[in-house]
Write an enzyme that holds these catalytic residues in place. Structure first.
Site, PDB file in Angstrom:
ATOM      1  N   ASP A   1       0.720  -1.372  -0.138  1.00 47.00           N
ATOM      2  CA  ASP A   1      -0.416  -0.072   0.348  1.00 47.00           C
ATOM      3  C   ASP A   1       0.780   1.132  -0.559  1.00 47.00           C
ATOM      4  O   ASP A   1       1.839   1.471   0.585  1.00 47.00           O
ATOM      5  CB  ASP A   1      -0.385   0.172   1.624  1.00 47.00           C
ATOM      6  CG  ASP A   1      -1.692  -0.834   1.265  1.00 47.00           C
ATOM      7  OD1 ASP A   1      -1.448  -2.164   0.836  1.00 47.00           O
ATOM      8  OD2 ASP A   1      -2.493  -1.302   2.914  1.00 47.00           O
TER       9      ASP A   1
ATOM     10  N   TRP B   1       5.548 -10.461   1.452  1.00 46.37           N
ATOM     11  CA  TRP B   1       5.551  -9.715   2.591  1.00 46.37           C
ATOM     12  C   TRP B   1       5.928 -10.034   4.299  1.00 46.37           C
ATOM     13  O   TRP B   1       6.522 -11.025   4.108  1.00 46.37           O
ATOM     14  CB  TRP B   1       4.287  -9.917   2.882  1.00 46.37           C
ATOM     15  CG  TRP B   1       3.276  -8.880   4.061  1.00 46.37           C
ATOM     16  CD1 TRP B   1       3.047  -7.546   4.089  1.00 46.37           C
ATOM     17  CD2 TRP B   1       2.833  -9.050   4.489  1.00 46.37           C
ATOM     18  NE1 TRP B   1       2.716  -6.674   4.932  1.00 46.37           N
ATOM     19  CE2 TRP B   1       2.227  -7.871   5.553  1.00 46.37           C
ATOM     20  CE3 TRP B   1       3.035 -10.416   5.873  1.00 46.37           C
ATOM     21  CZ2 TRP B   1       1.861  -7.789   6.568  1.00 46.37           C
ATOM     22  CZ3 TRP B   1       3.259 -10.189   6.831  1.00 46.37           C
ATOM     23  CH2 TRP B   1       2.303  -8.613   7.574  1.00 46.37           C
TER      24      TRP B   1
ATOM     25  N   GLN C   1       4.272   0.527   2.172  1.00 48.73           N
ATOM     26  CA  GLN C   1       3.878  -0.437   3.059  1.00 48.73           C
ATOM     27  C   GLN C   1       5.702  -1.648   2.708  1.00 48.73           C
ATOM     28  O   GLN C   1       5.789  -1.642   0.867  1.00 48.73           O
ATOM     29  CB  GLN C   1       3.308  -1.816   3.006  1.00 48.73           C
ATOM     30  CG  GLN C   1       1.875  -1.027   3.908  1.00 48.73           C
ATOM     31  CD  GLN C   1       2.329  -1.269   5.305  1.00 48.73           C
ATOM     32  OE1 GLN C   1       1.433  -2.400   5.920  1.00 48.73           O
ATOM     33  NE2 GLN C   1       2.602  -0.066   5.818  1.00 48.73           N
TER      34      GLN C   1
ATOM     35  N   ARG D   1      -7.532  -1.187  11.499  1.00 49.73           N
ATOM     36  CA  ARG D   1      -5.904  -0.618  10.825  1.00 49.73           C
ATOM     37  C   ARG D   1      -6.675   0.537   9.984  1.00 49.73           C
ATOM     38  O   ARG D   1      -7.398   0.516   9.398  1.00 49.73           O
ATOM     39  CB  ARG D   1      -5.555  -2.109  10.602  1.00 49.73           C
ATOM     40  CG  ARG D   1      -6.006  -2.363   9.740  1.00 49.73           C
ATOM     41  CD  ARG D   1      -5.596  -3.693   8.576  1.00 49.73           C
ATOM     42  NE  ARG D   1      -5.942  -4.242   8.390  1.00 49.73           N
ATOM     43  CZ  ARG D   1      -6.636  -5.219   8.275  1.00 49.73           C
ATOM     44  NH1 ARG D   1      -6.247  -6.029   9.977  1.00 49.73           N
ATOM     45  NH2 ARG D   1      -7.049  -6.085   7.961  1.00 49.73           N
TER      46      ARG D   1
END
Ligand code: FRU
Length: 486
Positions: A39, A63, A55, A165
């Protein structure tokens, strides 16, 4: 402690970035310098430059514990990498500094983000809280001593205690408001809204908006802003079920035009619409710049979709879309590539006023370019454009005049994810207008001046560079302009 994890990441990137395989690297889109990105975060115009954070897991193209990468630009096209802005180095964000936003206050840059912490070794057993960091130079950040500034205790009963979040802060009058992604614990996405007058002490107001049951199981990455006198809420719903041709990806992005009552903490809306009709567009974030433009950027990938640069050991993954200007017209949003891109146009090639009734290959080709095309239908049943084409590969954009459907097909694009996305498009004066951006491993199609946009990643061979036009029955190419973008 703080310095060490930031330095570790920056040193690692500096020492390893020559190991990137550039084959699918984009030429005019932002990517991470090394490793994984998802993101966009903290998008803001601050002290004369655009800042875009993202991110980021700098160590591998997968990730992992999220950092905030950081890039700065004067024109939204050419980005310069800055040192990593945030690393997961505190107890409250030990497993990741998740998505969030930026705001300027008293000449300082504040970022709000989510601290992510696992409570056990189970991946779905986590806590999320909201945190603040601030900076006077826009580069070096200090995490606030009161962090987390919103704890799980401030989550209302009607909300999940763990999915909490992606804070986006906005200012209205003398107050700050924070909208946060959530769900009702029962499979419906929703947004919570909080209020503060100092960015540090926050009070819960209400559930701002909620899914009617058709809009996904959880809402991520909210954004709330106004254009003229309309309020607009953007969210990224997870696992939204498809409706006709829409919402065919694992996760979606939608916008709602309505009215915000910030006192009650309620956003009233009737309808919602997709933001992008393609394959790869998620977690968008907007900012207002010094020219008064509302600009949106999204992650140009999709969770759990095949990302060839990961499997091929290219040491990078993830890219941002072209920044697009958000325009309100006839109570709908239009999205247009920012005009700064025009500065990068080179080697113009044009065709004007030709009749087309078979397949032709035009005298211009490439892997990073812009194409502007106006086609008049005449007797054509269907017509289209093949991009990144060779004998073996092609990416097809096609319009079918009977059912008024526009298609983006990547079944023969090369390696990587396949499939087709389809959307209804009305002709204007019997003409279709397209503005297409191709960049090494991406295609973005702006249809009829941004009424609809389709975005997708493709991974063709280097030699697939031809551009073909075809028609079943006669159509007229009113004009075609092609520029290399370099
Ligand atoms: C959306 C998202 C956010 C989260 C971040 C983690 O893509 O899942 O909700 O903050 O990614 O990297």
């Amino acid at each position: 402690m703080t310095k060490d994890m930031l330095k570790l990441a920056d040193d690692f990137i500096r020492e390893n970035k020559q190991k990137i395989n550039p084959q699918y690297r984009l030429r005019y889109h932002l990517m991470g310098e090394y490793g994984w990105i998802n993101d966009p975060n903290g998008f803001i115009y601050f002290n004369g430059s655009y800042h875009l954070f993202y991110q980021h897991y700098p160590y591998e193209a997968i990730w992992g514990p999220m950092h905030w990468g950081h890039a700065v630009s004067r024109d939204l096209i050419r980005w310069e990498y800055m040192p990593i802005a945030l690393a997961p180095d505190k107890e409250y964000d030990a497993d990741g500094c998740f998505s969030g936003s930026a705001i300027e206050k008293d000449g300082m840059l504040y970022v709000a983000y989510t601290g992510h912490v696992y409570r056990s070794d189970k991946k779905d057993d986590y806590l999320q809280t909201q945190c603040i960091a601030y900076s006077s130079d826009g580069i070096n950040f200090t995490k606030h001593k009161n962090n987390p500034i919103i704890t799980t205790q401030q989550i209302p009963n009607e909300a999940s205690k763990k999915d909490f979040r992606d804070p986006k802060i906005l200012k209205k009058g003398n107050n700050y408001y924070m909208v946060i992604g959530s769900n009702d614990g029962d499979g419906n996405g929703q947004i919570l809204i909080y209020k503060s007058n100092d960015l540090i002490n926050w009070e819960y107001i209400n559930i701002l908006a909620k899914s009617d049951g058709s809009m996904g199981t959880g809402w991520e990455c909210p954004d709330l802003f106004s254009i003229e006198n309309k309020d607009i809420l953007i969210v990224s719903p997870q696992y939204m079920k498809s409706q006709g041709n829409n919402y065919k990806n694992l996760h979606s992005t939608i916008y709602m035009i309505g009215n915000l009552d910030e006192i009650k903490g309620k956003f009233d809306f009737k309808d919602y619409y997709p933001i992008d009709y393609g394959f790869d567009f998620y977690a968008p974030q907007t900012t207002l710049d010094n020219k008064g433009r509302r600009i949106i950027v999204a992650w140009m990938d999709m969770w759990e979709s095949d990302m060839p640069t990961q499997n091929l050991g290219h040491n990078w993954s993830g890219a941002m879309t072209l920044p697009r200007e958000v325009i309100l017209k006839d109570n709908k949003l239009y999205f247009k590539p920012v005009e700064e891109i025009k500065k990068y146009r080179n080697n113009k090639f044009s065709i004007e006023n030709i009749e087309l009734q078979e397949e032709i290959t035009i005298d211009a080709q490439g892997d990073s370019y812009e194409l502007e095309i106006v086609i008049e239908v005449q007797q054509s049943e269907s017509f289209g454009i093949k991009l990144r084409a060779s004998e073996k590969e092609e990416t097809i954009l096609e319009y079918n005049t009977k059912d008024k459907l526009f298609k983006f097909n990547r079944d023969k694009s090369g390696i990587g994810p396949k499939g087709e996305r389809v959307t209804e498009v009305e002709l204007i004066d019997n003409k279709l207008k397209l503005q297409i951006f191709v960049d090494k491993s991406s295609v973005e199609v702006f249809i009829n001046d941004g009424e609809k946009v389709m975005t997708g990643r493709i991974y063709p061979a280097d030699e697939s560079r031809l551009i073909k036009l075809y028609s079943k029955g006669m159509c007229r190419i009113v004009k075609l302009n092609k520029w290399d973008i370099i």
